[in-house]
Design a protein around this motif. Structure first.
Motif, PDB file in Angstrom:
ATOM      1  N   ASP A 150       0.943  -1.225  -0.028  1.00 46.11           N
ATOM      2  CA  ASP A 150      -0.090  -0.100  -0.004  1.00 46.11           C
ATOM      3  C   ASP A 150       1.018   1.400  -0.126  1.00 46.11           C
ATOM      4  O   ASP A 150       1.632   1.384   0.838  1.00 46.11           O
ATOM      5  CB  ASP A 150      -0.949   0.074   1.376  1.00 46.11           C
ATOM      6  CG  ASP A 150      -2.187   1.206   1.103  1.00 46.11           C
ATOM      7  OD1 ASP A 150      -3.098   0.690   0.629  1.00 46.11           O
ATOM      8  OD2 ASP A 150      -2.074   2.169   1.680  1.00 46.11           O
ATOM      9  N   HIS A 186       1.203   7.764   2.347  1.00 46.82           N
ATOM     10  CA  HIS A 186       0.969   9.082   2.006  1.00 46.82           C
ATOM     11  C   HIS A 186       0.386   9.434   0.717  1.00 46.82           C
ATOM     12  O   HIS A 186       0.953  10.360   0.177  1.00 46.82           O
ATOM     13  CB  HIS A 186       2.072   9.802   2.447  1.00 46.82           C
ATOM     14  CG  HIS A 186       2.576   9.858   3.894  1.00 46.82           C
ATOM     15  ND1 HIS A 186       1.682   9.920   5.108  1.00 46.82           N
ATOM     16  CD2 HIS A 186       3.855   9.125   4.397  1.00 46.82           C
ATOM     17  CE1 HIS A 186       2.510   9.778   5.931  1.00 46.82           C
ATOM     18  NE2 HIS A 186       3.661   9.064   5.490  1.00 46.82           N
ATOM     19  N   PHE A 187      -0.307   8.549  -0.049  1.00 45.60           N
ATOM     20  CA  PHE A 187      -0.767   9.092  -1.423  1.00 45.60           C
ATOM     21  C   PHE A 187      -1.407   9.842  -1.344  1.00 45.60           C
ATOM     22  O   PHE A 187      -1.439  10.887  -2.464  1.00 45.60           O
ATOM     23  CB  PHE A 187      -1.394   7.470  -2.111  1.00 45.60           C
ATOM     24  CG  PHE A 187      -1.683   7.476  -3.398  1.00 45.60           C
ATOM     25  CD1 PHE A 187      -0.547   7.287  -4.322  1.00 45.60           C
ATOM     26  CD2 PHE A 187      -2.833   7.711  -3.890  1.00 45.60           C
ATOM     27  CE1 PHE A 187      -0.684   7.516  -5.680  1.00 45.60           C
ATOM     28  CE2 PHE A 187      -3.288   7.728  -5.151  1.00 45.60           C
ATOM     29  CZ  PHE A 187      -2.214   7.605  -6.169  1.00 45.60           C
ATOM     30  N   LYS A 188      -2.301  10.289  -0.514  1.00 47.81           N
ATOM     31  CA  LYS A 188      -3.307  11.159  -0.454  1.00 47.81           C
ATOM     32  C   LYS A 188      -2.580  12.676  -0.571  1.00 47.81           C
ATOM     33  O   LYS A 188      -2.992  13.620  -1.188  1.00 47.81           O
ATOM     34  CB  LYS A 188      -4.172  11.214   0.722  1.00 47.81           C
ATOM     35  CG  LYS A 188      -5.340  12.466   0.693  1.00 47.81           C
ATOM     36  CD  LYS A 188      -6.225  12.361   1.954  1.00 47.81           C
ATOM     37  CE  LYS A 188      -7.308  13.466   1.897  1.00 47.81           C
ATOM     38  NZ  LYS A 188      -6.962  14.895   1.840  1.00 47.81           N
ATOM     39  N   ARG A 189      -1.485  12.548   0.264  1.00 44.93           N
ATOM     40  CA  ARG A 189      -0.555  13.876   0.115  1.00 44.93           C
ATOM     41  C   ARG A 189       0.145  14.146  -1.433  1.00 44.93           C
ATOM     42  O   ARG A 189       0.317  15.306  -1.909  1.00 44.93           O
ATOM     43  CB  ARG A 189       0.538  13.679   1.128  1.00 44.93           C
ATOM     44  CG  ARG A 189       1.577  14.944   1.128  1.00 44.93           C
ATOM     45  CD  ARG A 189       2.552  14.962   2.120  1.00 44.93           C
ATOM     46  NE  ARG A 189       3.611  13.694   2.028  1.00 44.93           N
ATOM     47  CZ  ARG A 189       4.428  13.252   2.581  1.00 44.93           C
ATOM     48  NH1 ARG A 189       4.545  14.003   3.874  1.00 44.93           N
ATOM     49  NH2 ARG A 189       5.199  12.232   2.367  1.00 44.93           N
ATOM     50  N   ASN A 214      -1.480  13.163  -4.230  1.00 44.98           N
ATOM     51  CA  ASN A 214      -2.608  13.675  -4.930  1.00 44.98           C
ATOM     52  C   ASN A 214      -2.873  15.291  -4.590  1.00 44.98           C
ATOM     53  O   ASN A 214      -2.959  16.080  -5.586  1.00 44.98           O
ATOM     54  CB  ASN A 214      -3.680  12.967  -4.717  1.00 44.98           C
ATOM     55  CG  ASN A 214      -3.675  11.510  -5.691  1.00 44.98           C
ATOM     56  OD1 ASN A 214      -3.157  11.675  -6.659  1.00 44.98           O
ATOM     57  ND2 ASN A 214      -4.342  10.611  -5.100  1.00 44.98           N
ATOM     58  N   ASP A 215      -2.820  15.634  -3.150  1.00 45.55           N
ATOM     59  CA  ASP A 215      -3.103  16.908  -2.920  1.00 45.55           C
ATOM     60  C   ASP A 215      -2.123  17.857  -3.223  1.00 45.55           C
ATOM     61  O   ASP A 215      -2.549  19.024  -3.624  1.00 45.55           O
ATOM     62  CB  ASP A 215      -3.552  16.939  -1.360  1.00 45.55           C
ATOM     63  CG  ASP A 215      -4.891  16.176  -0.971  1.00 45.55           C
ATOM     64  OD1 ASP A 215      -5.458  15.842  -1.975  1.00 45.55           O
ATOM     65  OD2 ASP A 215      -4.755  15.997   0.165  1.00 45.55           O
ATOM     66  N   HIS A 260      -3.632  14.760  -9.031  1.00 47.11           N
ATOM     67  CA  HIS A 260      -3.906  13.539  -9.674  1.00 47.11           C
ATOM     68  C   HIS A 260      -3.008  12.854 -10.696  1.00 47.11           C
ATOM     69  O   HIS A 260      -2.686  11.718 -10.649  1.00 47.11           O
ATOM     70  CB  HIS A 260      -5.335  13.362  -9.891  1.00 47.11           C
ATOM     71  CG  HIS A 260      -6.263  13.450  -8.916  1.00 47.11           C
ATOM     72  ND1 HIS A 260      -6.490  12.436  -7.812  1.00 47.11           N
ATOM     73  CD2 HIS A 260      -6.984  14.340  -8.188  1.00 47.11           C
ATOM     74  CE1 HIS A 260      -7.168  12.685  -6.957  1.00 47.11           C
ATOM     75  NE2 HIS A 260      -7.637  14.065  -6.934  1.00 47.11           N
ATOM     76  N   GLY A 320      -0.172  11.594  -9.175  1.00 44.95           N
ATOM     77  CA  GLY A 320      -0.340  10.386  -8.348  1.00 44.95           C
ATOM     78  C   GLY A 320      -0.665   9.061  -9.429  1.00 44.95           C
ATOM     79  O   GLY A 320      -0.309   8.078  -8.972  1.00 44.95           O
ATOM     80  N   GLY A 367      -7.467   1.335  -5.801  1.00 40.93           N
ATOM     81  CA  GLY A 367      -6.685   2.602  -5.225  1.00 40.93           C
ATOM     82  C   GLY A 367      -5.164   2.460  -5.294  1.00 40.93           C
ATOM     83  O   GLY A 367      -4.561   2.465  -6.390  1.00 40.93           O
ATOM     84  N   GLU A 368      -4.482   2.807  -4.273  1.00 43.01           N
ATOM     85  CA  GLU A 368      -3.132   2.689  -4.094  1.00 43.01           C
ATOM     86  C   GLU A 368      -2.472   1.240  -3.720  1.00 43.01           C
ATOM     87  O   GLU A 368      -1.338   1.107  -3.100  1.00 43.01           O
ATOM     88  CB  GLU A 368      -2.438   3.847  -3.346  1.00 43.01           C
ATOM     89  CG  GLU A 368      -3.075   3.780  -1.986  1.00 43.01           C
ATOM     90  CD  GLU A 368      -4.223   4.440  -1.582  1.00 43.01           C
ATOM     91  OE1 GLU A 368      -4.242   4.933  -0.430  1.00 43.01           O
ATOM     92  OE2 GLU A 368      -5.132   4.615  -2.330  1.00 43.01           O
ATOM     93  N   ALA A 396      -3.842   5.865   5.278  1.00 42.74           N
ATOM     94  CA  ALA A 396      -3.042   6.057   3.872  1.00 42.74           C
ATOM     95  C   ALA A 396      -1.521   5.951   4.136  1.00 42.74           C
ATOM     96  O   ALA A 396      -0.900   6.461   5.183  1.00 42.74           O
ATOM     97  CB  ALA A 396      -3.372   7.238   3.227  1.00 42.74           C
TER      98      ALA A 396
END
Length: 264
Positions: free
Chosen positions: A119, A122-125, A127-128, A132, A135, A161-162, A264
């Motif tokens: 997994d 910090h994948f959301k970081r 993207n943010d 994207h 990502g 997802g990731e 995440a």
């Protein structure tokens, strides 16, 4: 998705038999219609009918072969879309599950089997902060690294997802863990850049080794729980376990200890 039930070779053979039958019928019909004509007229007309029948049949045969070839290519495309992830090119959940069944049916030639769940941290970081598209590039980089680091008969899939999964044969948990550590270290050297900002790519890995047949979902639940432990212990690390003999036939939930959804 099943393959077409008839092969091109079978279709061609059937068409050739129909061609022979049509030629025989044409000769018989020409002979009957021209029975009162002289021999030369009968010969020329019969020859013309035979040539015409052959030419028409060949045109239809060529058309049929082309259409069947295109249909087969289209069917393979449908199968790939059904079993492979469009973004990364590795198997999707359905494709990995199918591959698991095939791998279990073939047997491991005396080896056990290891399932790894990876997994992205910090994948959301990513993207943010980078967007994207960055990502997506990170996911492609992870998938490409996994695909190029494993053997031909190993399975690599994106579960959604990731999250990625790997299935391979090995002799022990220690050997499987060593492979997982190598993959983790290789991925940790990756990064993604956008607009002058660079972020590292790391993964948390959970693995489980089994020496006996066990259902994919049960093994997945154990590996997923170990992946959560890697997340909780600080990310960018590997946690593995071995399914004990007493676990076979029992719910893998026993080994998860009721873990909540991982971060995440």
């Amino acid at each position: 998705m099943s393959k077409p039930s008839l092969s091109i070779g079978t279709i061609v053979t059937e068409c050739c038999l129909l061609l022979i039958a049509s030629i025989a019928f044409s000769i018989k019909a020409a002979t009957w219609f021209l029975e009162d004509s002289n021999a030369m007229v009968q010969y020329r007309v019969t020859l013309f009918v035979v040539i015409l029948a052959v030419c028409v049949s060949l045109v239809h045969l060529i058309y049929l072969v082309i259409r069947l070839g295109l249909f087969r290519l289209q069917s393979e495309g449908w199968k790939r879309r059904a079993l492979y992830d469009r973004l990364t090119g590795v198997r999707n959940r359905s494709g990995l599950t199918l591959g698991w069944g095939e791998k279990m049916a073939r047997g491991g030639h005396g080896l056990g089997i290891m399932l790894l769940i990876l997994d992205a941290d910090h994948f959301k970081r990513i993207n943010d902060k980078l967007g994207h598209p960055a990502g997506d590039r990170a996911l492609k980089a992870i998938a490409g690294t996994l695909a190029h680091s494993l053997r031909r008969d190993d399975l690599v899939g994106r579960m959604g997802g990731e999250e990625f999964a790997i299935v391979f044969n090995c002799s022990s948990e220690d050997q499987g863990r060593a492979i997982a550590e190598r993959l983790r270290a290789t991925i940790a050297r990756l990064s993604v850049t956008e607009g002058g900002l660079t972020l590292p790519i790391t993964v948390s890995i959970g693995g489980v080794f089994t020496a006996q047949p066990i259902g994919f979902q049960r093994l997945y639940d154990i590996a997923d729980g170990n992946c959560y432990r890697s997340k909780r212990a600080g990310r960018n690390r590997v946690t593995t376990s071995t399914v004990p003999p007493v676990a076979y036939g029992h719910s893998a939930q026993h080994f998860r200890h009721g873990q909540p959804a991982r971060a995440a």
